[in-house]
Design an enzyme around this catalytic site. Structure first.
Site, mmCIF file in Angstrom:
data_model
loop_
_atom_site.group_PDB
_atom_site.id
_atom_site.type_symbol
_atom_site.label_atom_id
_atom_site.label_comp_id
_atom_site.label_asym_id
_atom_site.label_seq_id
_atom_site.Cartn_x
_atom_site.Cartn_y
_atom_site.Cartn_z
ATOM 1 N N GLU A 1 0.840 -1.190 0.000
ATOM 2 C CA GLU A 1 0.000 0.000 0.000
ATOM 3 C C GLU A 1 0.879 1.246 0.000
ATOM 4 O O GLU A 1 1.360 1.685 1.038
ATOM 5 C CB GLU A 1 -0.919 -0.002 1.223
ATOM 6 C CG GLU A 1 -1.990 1.075 1.180
ATOM 7 C CD GLU A 1 -2.950 0.962 2.347
ATOM 8 O OE1 GLU A 1 -4.166 0.886 2.099
ATOM 9 O OE2 GLU A 1 -2.494 0.963 3.502
ATOM 10 N N GLN A 2 1.096 1.777 -1.172
ATOM 11 C CA GLN A 2 1.885 2.994 -1.290
ATOM 12 C C GLN A 2 1.105 4.027 -2.088
ATOM 13 O O GLN A 2 0.358 3.685 -3.010
ATOM 14 C CB GLN A 2 3.235 2.723 -1.951
ATOM 15 C CG GLN A 2 3.151 2.126 -3.343
ATOM 16 C CD GLN A 2 4.503 2.088 -4.026
ATOM 17 O OE1 GLN A 2 5.068 3.118 -4.366
ATOM 18 N NE2 GLN A 2 5.040 0.893 -4.221
#
Length: 539
Positions: free
Chosen positions: A375-376
């Site tokens: 999750e970036q």
């Protein structure tokens, strides 16, 4: 004329489909979300991106997928009043295993909402669906053999264990009947990407071989029965640049056959345009289109002769190419991202960005690092030119600690990126600096070409990068000045490419220009960007 590549920048594994006067091409998106790019044309000359249909968690969730995994080799077809989209979600790349799960999803329209897909099998990747004249449907994919010395970055032929055929039952939505290995490939090896079509009582099979590097090729075979035996084309291959390093379009392979309403024949293929002296392809694998002809022996050949794809190809009509603007200025005042942009892996974009939290701005929500597989917060568009300039305005970002950062990036994957970063330094205060990760080996270690960086005043700051072939230069300016200041040395932009790092088979997507934010403290610091521009530089 058709000018190749017809889809510049990262647009690999093109599957083409005609419905009446309309043509559609579906291409791979790998770990970028939403999944599958679909372009539309009515003349084979001008193409417009119209849809990415895999946009919900129930359709696609790639959190944890390694670089260059995710959506591989979609196949788009039309039958029974429906568009049929077949694709793979690959969950592993390095090592002996691939863990490739294949799906089918249908829709009456391209532009509408697509339903949830149906799982098919996991025996290998690059699936496609053939609709036979008798109404039966056949599912084909390559079979992966993990009991070999083949691994990510160094493919070996025994792992590519032939092309499997099995009947698909559209009523039960399941495979049925025997599984047949119909084609072992040619001596070139690494057989994948099967597509079937039928003409004059022959079943024709096109595949990709040679790996998706400089020995790539479109191989053709035919049989009187769908389950074989398939005999090879007199030239073995239909399209390849193998052994022709002077050709503009390199790495040619993996494509599909299409006929126009007037009976003209074309074949798509992927390709790349490497830059000297390193022979690296920052634009990734692009989509090309070649005119073909049937000869008296009932085999297909390139209309211009030979095997090497051409840059300029006769079009089926007198359509003129529509010039695209050299500069595109993006604003963030709508409810959706501009269609050119994608993000990485997650089906929950509300956790990484918002277009409503601050009207007129794209707000990025700092999550995991720029090197995360889960999750970036990164929102980016494809690089489509060897020379371009990208700019953005960062309206608001007030970091409390050096673990909070945001900025502008030239990005390929977690091991290959350059980033112009706004962050906090304990002594200098808010600074602009550079993070650089120029390759997969030895450990993807990050470098800091601008050191601790340069102190910048509070308030808005503009960030820019200019790329000329293999060279990248970052610059910045604050709201208190009218001039751009360069920062750091000229960086090697060529490593932001398929061949950068561990070489031509190490990864195979393409370079992006975009915006990012992270907060490894877990406090989800936000960054607001009010604009983004992309401008092609002549030359």
């Amino acid at each position: 004329m058709i000018r190749n590549p017809i889809l510049p920048g990262f647009n690999a594994d093109p599957s083409i489909c005609r419905v009446g006067e309309d043509y559609y091409i579906a291409t791979s998106t790998f770990e970028w979300y939403p999944g599958v790019q679909i372009h539309h044309s009515r003349d084979l000359v001008n193409w417009t991106l119209v849809r990415r249909p895999l946009e919900r968690k129930s359709q696609l969730d790639m959190r944890g997928n390694p670089d260059s995994c995710g959506v591989w080799a979609p196949c788009l077809s039309y039958a029974d009043g429906l568009f049929w989209l077949v694709y793979t979600d690959v969950k592993r790349y390095d090592g002996n295993f691939k863990d490739a799960h294949n799906y089918i999803v249908t829709s009456p329209t391209i532009e509408g909402n697509w339903p949830d897909p149906v799982y098919v099998n996991s025996s290998g990747f690059d699936p496609s669906l053939f609709h036979d004249e008798d109404g039966r449907k056949w599912f084909v994919n390559m079979q992966w053999n993990h009991r070999t010395e083949s691994y990510g970055g160094a493919p070996k032929h025994p792992a590519f264990d032939g092309i499997l055929l099995q009947q698909w039952d559209a009523d039960t939505k399941m495979l049925k009947g025997p599984i047949t290995n119909i084609f072992p490939g040619s001596p070139l090896g690494l057989v994948e990407a099967p597509h079937l079509f039928k003409r004059n009582g022959w079943y024709f099979l096109t595949t990709a071989e040679g790996g998706t590097g400089y020995d790539h090729a479109v191989t053709m075979a035919r049989s009187r029965t769908i389950d074989g035996q398939y005999q090879l084309h007199p030239d073995t291959h239909l399209i390849t640049s193998k052994g022709n390093p002077e050709a503009v379009l390199q790495r040619a392979g993996h494509g599909q056959y299409v006929e126009t309403p007037d009976g003209d024949i074309y074949h798509t293929h992927l390709c790349s345009r490497p830059l000297s002296p390193h022979r690296r392809s920052p634009l990734g694998r692009e989509t090309g289109l070649q005119k073909c002809v049937w000869k008296d022996d009932d085999w297909l050949y390139l209309a211009e002769g030979g095997l090497v794809p051409n840059v300029d190809v006769p079009a089926p009509t007198d359509a003129e190419p529509i010039a695209k603007p050299a500069r595109i200025d993006y604003s963030f005042d709508g409810e959706k991202l501009p269609i050119d942009f994608q993000w990485l892996r997650t089906p929950e974009p509300d956790r990484i960005f918002s277009l409503t939290a601050r009207p007129g701005c794209l707000r990025l929500i700092g999550r995991e690092s720029i090197g995360s597989w889960f999750e970036q917060a990164i929102v980016a568009r494809r690089q489509e030119h060897h020379r371009f300039r990208a700019e953005t305005t960062l309206e608001a970002f007030a970091p409390d600690i050096y673990q909070q950062a945001c900025g502008l990036t030239h990005y390929y994957n977690r091991h290959k990126f350059h980033a112009l970063v706004v962050t906090l330094h304990e002594k200098l205060g808010r600074v602009v600096t550079i993070f650089s990760c120029p390759g997969d080996f030895p450990h993807g270690r990050m470098q800091f070409p601008a050191g601790s960086g340069v102190s910048i005043p509070e308030g808005p700051v503009e960030l820019a990068m200019q790329i000329r072939d293999n060279d990248l230069q970052f610059s910045w300016r604050s709201s208190r000045t009218n001039y751009w200041e360069t920062i750091g040395p000229v960086l090697d932009a060529s490593v932001i490419s398929d061949e950068g790092g561990r070489g031509e088979h190490g990864s195979f997507t393409g370079a992006f220009a975009g915006l990012f934010a992270f907060d490894t403290s877990g406090r989800t610091k936000t960054a607001d960007f009010s604009r983004f521009s992309y401008e092609a530089i002549p030359g």
